[in-house]
Design a protein around this motif. Sequence first.
Motif, mmCIF file in Angstrom:
data_model
loop_
_atom_site.group_PDB
_atom_site.id
_atom_site.type_symbol
_atom_site.label_atom_id
_atom_site.label_comp_id
_atom_site.label_asym_id
_atom_site.label_seq_id
_atom_site.Cartn_x
_atom_site.Cartn_y
_atom_site.Cartn_z
ATOM 1 N N THR A 1 0.749 -1.194 0.083
ATOM 2 C CA THR A 1 0.166 -0.171 -0.041
ATOM 3 C C THR A 1 0.808 1.233 0.174
ATOM 4 O OG1 THR A 1 -1.669 -1.064 1.247
ATOM 5 C CG2 THR A 1 -1.912 1.276 1.241
ATOM 6 N N LYS A 2 1.984 1.309 0.710
ATOM 7 C CA LYS A 2 2.899 2.519 0.696
ATOM 8 C C LYS A 2 3.543 2.785 -0.681
ATOM 9 C CE LYS A 2 7.359 3.612 2.864
ATOM 10 N NZ LYS A 2 7.189 4.677 3.536
ATOM 11 N N LYS A 3 3.559 1.636 -1.300
ATOM 12 C CA LYS A 3 4.293 2.179 -2.804
ATOM 13 C C LYS A 3 3.060 2.775 -3.785
ATOM 14 C CE LYS A 3 7.109 -2.134 -2.841
ATOM 15 N NZ LYS A 3 7.448 -3.132 -3.324
ATOM 16 N N ALA B 1 3.552 19.019 12.179
ATOM 17 C CA ALA B 1 2.678 18.679 13.388
ATOM 18 C C ALA B 1 2.353 17.420 13.912
ATOM 19 C CB ALA B 1 1.551 19.629 13.207
ATOM 20 N N ARG B 2 2.233 16.508 13.268
ATOM 21 C CA ARG B 2 1.730 14.921 13.402
ATOM 22 C C ARG B 2 3.031 14.504 13.989
ATOM 23 N NH1 ARG B 2 -2.171 11.044 12.000
ATOM 24 N NH2 ARG B 2 -1.805 9.576 13.615
ATOM 25 N N LEU B 3 4.337 14.744 13.365
ATOM 26 C CA LEU B 3 5.535 14.057 13.681
ATOM 27 C C LEU B 3 5.875 14.733 15.101
ATOM 28 C CD1 LEU B 3 8.180 12.436 13.214
ATOM 29 C CD2 LEU B 3 9.107 14.496 12.271
ATOM 30 N N LEU C 1 3.221 5.654 7.328
ATOM 31 C CA LEU C 1 4.405 4.690 7.639
ATOM 32 C C LEU C 1 5.580 5.151 7.807
ATOM 33 C CD1 LEU C 1 3.063 1.967 5.012
ATOM 34 C CD2 LEU C 1 3.226 1.647 7.739
ATOM 35 N N ASP C 2 5.815 6.392 7.195
ATOM 36 C CA ASP C 2 7.306 7.059 7.450
ATOM 37 C C ASP C 2 7.218 7.512 8.955
ATOM 38 O OD1 ASP C 2 8.138 6.718 4.972
ATOM 39 O OD2 ASP C 2 7.555 8.667 4.363
ATOM 40 N N ILE C 3 6.305 8.094 9.591
ATOM 41 C CA ILE C 3 6.571 8.627 10.714
ATOM 42 C C ILE C 3 6.394 7.357 11.925
ATOM 43 C CG2 ILE C 3 4.938 9.681 12.786
ATOM 44 C CD1 ILE C 3 3.628 11.427 10.500
#
Length: 467
Positions: A163-165, A353-355, A174-176
Amino acid sequence: MLSDITISSPTAFLHHKSKSKLPRLSTHKIRFFQVHFAEPLNISMAKSLPSSVTSLKCGLSEEIENQKPIFDPHKIDSKLVEEMAYDALVWSSLRGLLVGDRNSKRSGTVPGVGLVHAPISLLPLPFPESCWKQACEVAPIFNVLIDRVSMDGKFLQDSLSRTKKVDAFTSRLLDIHATMLDANKIEDIRLGLHRSDYMLDEQTNLLLQIELNTISSSFPGLSCLVSELHRSLLHKFKQHLALDPGRIPQNDAVGQFAEALAKAWMEYNNPSAVVMVVVQTEERNMYDQHWLCTVLKERYHVGSIRKTLAEIDAQGKLLPDGTLIVDGESVAVVYFRAGYAPTDYPSESEWKARLLMEQSSAVKCPSISYHLAGTKKIQQELAKPSILERFLESKEDIAKVRKCFAGLWSLEDSNIIKDAIERPGSYVMKPQREGGGNNIYGADLKLALERMDKITLYQNLGCMQRI
């Protein structure tokens, strides 16, 4: 034919913190206790009526007074419906069962402007008591399942790797998540406010789970009012309706949500800190959120602030010990009522902000791992053979959970695609999205499948579910 029910199960996974608020960088065993409440609650609202009902008269006419009790809601006299609708509108207006009117430009930003009653049903939905008890019984098991899935970073990353791709939104989440894994960030206090949606298959009489929401589970405030409204209407019109108001389950979802938030706030152990509600820039459902914050303040003396992601980026910072400061306030709990859709992240500011919040010691509801654990793709993975055994030990619990699973398939399954094109009325296509309004049904489903190639299918539509 399917009937629907929604089970709200506020639970707090809380670990006794050490005095230090520094994010832990070493792996250690986490001891948590789960706070359950007496009964998960029905917070389902049926198909809405029109926003306005015309030519309504107050009071009962003589013709309506002489009617016998009504068993079939589809045969209710139109005049009685008008009487009930009028009373429902008055009741909703007096007690705050309200949302912002889309026809008013400021209704999503300024409280008290452009109010309209929330979409509601006039009558409650009859539902088998055995299925109701089944949903209540399985709710704590699903809560444990989500918590354990959230702690398995490799499972989340591997399951969502394809899904990430093809999906930029899931990729950023997913990166976070990967950043937190690399930092060995441990969530000492984990809070989940979940909502599990079910449908009753009338052919098999099976209770089937449609989805389990782990982020921005809405309507704890307004749903309680819906139960009260139905109880009021059944009392007033009891001589015309063969429905017992005493059979409507008690609903204190807003109180239980508030209690869970308060427990997380107490575990954070900073009496001057607040609960921060992350909101969208325009929120016509603000009154549901305000109900929750009001109960939190009145019952537990816990203050709250409302901030958009952009405001958190502009006003937020981390102290060396991991404390999150936003607009001068220490934040104990971050409660997401936004951040679940790509439209909530129009710029890099929102992602920053999320990170920032994930890096902090504040309790996140949900954390990034809880968020990912609630995606459609993970739900599909959990339905595969032997996967539940990875997270649950009890064979009895596994059987109870698996019994609730509806058929769920990847769009890579050519046989399912072929069958769905031939019988589109038996399936629904579901994207990797939250917030509603994204599913595809019927003739639209057939047309979409015929037009899309495999890559586009996988990118836009996460899975296929049989209905």
